[in-house]
Design a protein around this motif. Structure first.
Motif, PDB file in Angstrom:
ATOM      1  N   CYS A  38       1.742   0.734   5.737  1.00 25.03           N
ATOM      2  CA  CYS A  38       1.598  -0.228   7.252  1.00 25.03           C
ATOM      3  C   CYS A  38       0.891   0.656   8.055  1.00 25.03           C
ATOM      4  N   ASP A  68       4.709  -9.027   4.765  1.00 25.79           N
ATOM      5  CA  ASP A  68       5.926  -9.734   5.525  1.00 25.79           C
ATOM      6  C   ASP A  68       5.965  -9.417   6.878  1.00 25.79           C
ATOM      7  N   PRO A  69       5.107 -10.290   7.717  1.00 22.32           N
ATOM      8  CA  PRO A  69       5.244 -10.272   9.203  1.00 22.32           C
ATOM      9  C   PRO A  69       6.214 -10.209   9.930  1.00 22.32           C
ATOM     10  N   ASP A  70       7.497 -10.537   9.640  1.00 26.78           N
ATOM     11  CA  ASP A  70       8.760 -10.534   9.857  1.00 26.78           C
ATOM     12  C   ASP A  70       9.153  -9.094   9.835  1.00 26.78           C
ATOM     13  N   ALA A  73       6.983  -6.829  12.431  1.00 25.77           N
ATOM     14  CA  ALA A  73       7.079  -7.223  13.956  1.00 25.77           C
ATOM     15  C   ALA A  73       7.873  -6.151  15.084  1.00 25.77           C
TER      16      ALA A  73
END
Length: 83
Positions: A38, A68-70, A73
């Motif tokens: 990431c 997966d943006p969640d 975050a």
């Protein structure tokens, strides 16, 4: 000379701790690798240190995923904080 030995011993201890954690909990190793991936993808906007701390705290159960943006975050740095 003494400083060099201390630095070496400290680095060695940190390395041993991380290897022990990764071997003891393979999911933590996966979590660390995902944090690094990431960081490569998002650069300065991703807080890899915070991500690594969460990996240890939750024993790898909370793994970030680039797709997966969640899951990303909590580790995205506010653009105003980046210099």
């Amino acid at each position: 000379m003494i400083f060099t030995k201390r630095l070496f011993l400290t680095s060695l201890m940190i390395y041993v701790v991380f290897i022990t954690i990764i071997v003891a909990h393979p999911s933590i190793g996966t979590c660390f690798r995902n944090c690094s991936q990431c960081k490569k993808f998002l650069g300065i906007y991703f807080d890899v240190q915070l991500c690594d701390e969460y990996c240890v705290k939750f024993k790898g159960k909370m793994t970030p995923d680039v797709e997966d943006p969640d899951s990303l975050a909590p580790f995205i740095t506010n653009l105003n904080e980046v210099q």
